[in-house]
Design an enzyme around this catalytic site. Structure first.
Site, PDB file in Angstrom:
ATOM      1  N   LYS A 111      24.083 -31.089   1.755  1.00 10.76           N
ATOM      2  CA  LYS A 111      25.350 -30.968   2.284  1.00 10.76           C
ATOM      3  C   LYS A 111      26.548 -31.288   0.796  1.00 10.76           C
ATOM      4  O   LYS A 111      27.483 -30.737   0.662  1.00 10.76           O
ATOM      5  CB  LYS A 111      26.154 -32.007   3.153  1.00 10.76           C
ATOM      6  CG  LYS A 111      25.398 -31.695   4.703  1.00 10.76           C
ATOM      7  CD  LYS A 111      25.205 -32.896   5.511  1.00 10.76           C
ATOM      8  CE  LYS A 111      24.467 -32.424   6.760  1.00 10.76           C
ATOM      9  NZ  LYS A 111      24.264 -33.657   7.746  1.00 10.76           N
ATOM     10  N   GLN A 131      25.247 -39.883   8.977  1.00 18.61           N
ATOM     11  CA  GLN A 131      24.104 -39.198   9.317  1.00 18.61           C
ATOM     12  C   GLN A 131      23.060 -40.068  10.300  1.00 18.61           C
ATOM     13  O   GLN A 131      23.034 -41.137  10.227  1.00 18.61           O
ATOM     14  CB  GLN A 131      23.357 -38.824   7.915  1.00 18.61           C
ATOM     15  CG  GLN A 131      22.003 -38.216   7.865  1.00 18.61           C
ATOM     16  CD  GLN A 131      22.221 -36.694   8.216  1.00 18.61           C
ATOM     17  OE1 GLN A 131      23.264 -36.075   7.618  1.00 18.61           O
ATOM     18  NE2 GLN A 131      21.193 -35.956   9.151  1.00 18.61           N
ATOM     19  N   ASP A 155      31.482 -33.556  12.969  1.00 21.38           N
ATOM     20  CA  ASP A 155      30.247 -33.243  13.762  1.00 21.38           C
ATOM     21  C   ASP A 155      30.511 -32.924  15.117  1.00 21.38           C
ATOM     22  O   ASP A 155      29.744 -32.420  15.830  1.00 21.38           O
ATOM     23  CB  ASP A 155      29.403 -34.618  13.624  1.00 21.38           C
ATOM     24  CG  ASP A 155      28.102 -34.709  12.863  1.00 21.38           C
ATOM     25  OD1 ASP A 155      27.661 -33.557  12.226  1.00 21.38           O
ATOM     26  OD2 ASP A 155      27.741 -35.776  12.566  1.00 21.38           O
TER      27      ASP A 155
HETATM   28  N1  GUN Z   1      20.957 -35.728  12.051  1.00 24.22           N
HETATM   29  C1  GUN Z   1      20.300 -34.613  12.180  1.00 24.22           C
HETATM   30  N2  GUN Z   1      21.365 -33.807  12.670  1.00 24.22           N
HETATM   31  C2  GUN Z   1      22.454 -34.173  12.376  1.00 24.22           C
HETATM   32  C3  GUN Z   1      23.798 -33.742  12.354  1.00 24.22           C
HETATM   33  O1  GUN Z   1      24.383 -32.601  12.951  1.00 24.22           O
HETATM   34  N3  GUN Z   1      24.749 -34.629  12.363  1.00 24.22           N
HETATM   35  C4  GUN Z   1      24.586 -36.009  11.928  1.00 24.22           C
HETATM   36  N4  GUN Z   1      25.450 -36.751  11.526  1.00 24.22           N
HETATM   37  N5  GUN Z   1      23.408 -36.241  11.716  1.00 24.22           N
HETATM   38  C5  GUN Z   1      22.302 -35.315  11.957  1.00 24.22           C
END
Ligand code: GUN
Length: 296
Positions: free
Chosen positions: A54, A98, A121
């Site tokens: 990211k 995350q 998200d």
């Molecule tokens: N862990 C696995 N996929 C995601 C996601 O799309 N967002 C977040 N914040 N954590 C994750």
């Protein structure tokens, strides 16, 4: 043998990134650099990889990127403090925590503390509700990625029977809600099936578009797919493979080799939905920055 057309997230995300680059340039010209912050608690190796990807993508796109890594034993209070800090940071237009979090931290409490305007998200209950009533602030990244793959591959969704297999809050439920909305890449008739569904093959065989997010490697076989259906595989399962250098291999929920001879189009794993999640996260961050720039 001809086989199904491949729907590749790399190609779809490349075209979305080109469009985002223009919007980012326009924002920068007006003095706003779109900013995304990511908070990782602990050192889960898979999460570390995602977080790094990211950050790298932000830099590639000329966006502002902040990554915070907190120790595994961080208290919930400390994490909530961090959330409060990011809520108030005007250089950060969107941020995410995350997941999964260590077990001593309550995920819901943390997600509820995120400013919904920065919840790229789309995990905050307010944003989930807005999405459900067709007035989205954001769309959740993976479901939005699936929808863009359908739209940009020219797949008609209006009036089609979409069967979603899986009912998670991150993929199954939101994609079902999105496909039943009015509008482009939606207007579908939606069925949601899951692990408790009786006679699952008779349900999946009704799908014009089959979206699979159940977390079971190679589960969907050709006999569960209607001839000519479009199949989108959201599964990411690591299975043991002594022939692979790492001893493991990534496979989807769809038995690709059999299904490709029955479907008209299919997304492979890897190379299918995978690249779309980060792409749509970036799109959400750019949208958040555009809104912040207007309201300044
Ligand atoms: N862990 C696995 N996929 C995601 C996601 O799309 N967002 C977040 N914040 N954590 C994750």
């Amino acid at each position: 043998m001809t086989g199904a057309r491949l729907i590749l997230g790399k190609d779809v995300s490349d075209s979305i990134y080109s469009e985002l680059a223009i919007r980012i340039e326009a924002l920068r010209g007006r003095g706003t650099v779109p900013g995304l912050a990511v908070v990782l608690v602990g050192n889960d190796p898979a999460s570390e990889v995602y977080v790094r990807m990211k950050g790298r993508k932000c830099e590639e796109l000329g966006m502002h990127s902040v990554t915070t890594v907190l120790p595994e034993d961080t208290t919930q209070e400390k994490l909530l403090e961090k959330v409060g800090e990011l809520n108030g940071d005007s250089s950060v237009h969107g941020f995410l925590i995350q997941l999964p979090l260590p077990s001593h931290i309550d995920e819901k409490t943390v997600i509820n503390a995120i400013d919904p305007r920065k919840d790229v998200d789309c995990f905050h209950p307010l944003n989930v509700g807005k999405m459900l009533i067709g007035e989205p602030e954001f769309l959740p990244a993976t479901p939005a990625g699936v929808q863009q793959m359908l739209i940009r591959s020219g797949i008609e969704t209006e009036g089609k029977h979409v069967v979603v297999v899986g009912r998670s809050n991150i993929v199954g439920k939101p994609i079902a809600a999105m496909m039943m909305q009015k509008g482009d890449g939606a207007d579908s008739t939606v069925t949601v099936a899951h692990s408790r569904t009786e006679d699952l093959p008779s349900v999946t065989r009704q799908a014009d578009i089959l979206i699979v997010a159940m977390g079971r490697p190679n589960f969907i076989t050709a006999d569960m797919v209607k001839e000519g259906a479009v199949v989108i595989d959201v599964g990411t399962n690591r299975i043991d493979d002594p022939n692979s250098p790492k001893g493991q291999r990534l496979v989807g929920d769809v038995d690709f080799e059999s299904v490709r001879n029955k479907a008209s189009a299919v997304s492979p794993v890897p190379g299918g939905v995978g690249p779309m999640t980060i792409c749509m996260l970036m799109a959400n961050t750019v949208a958040a920055a555009e809104r912040a720039a207007v309201s300044r």
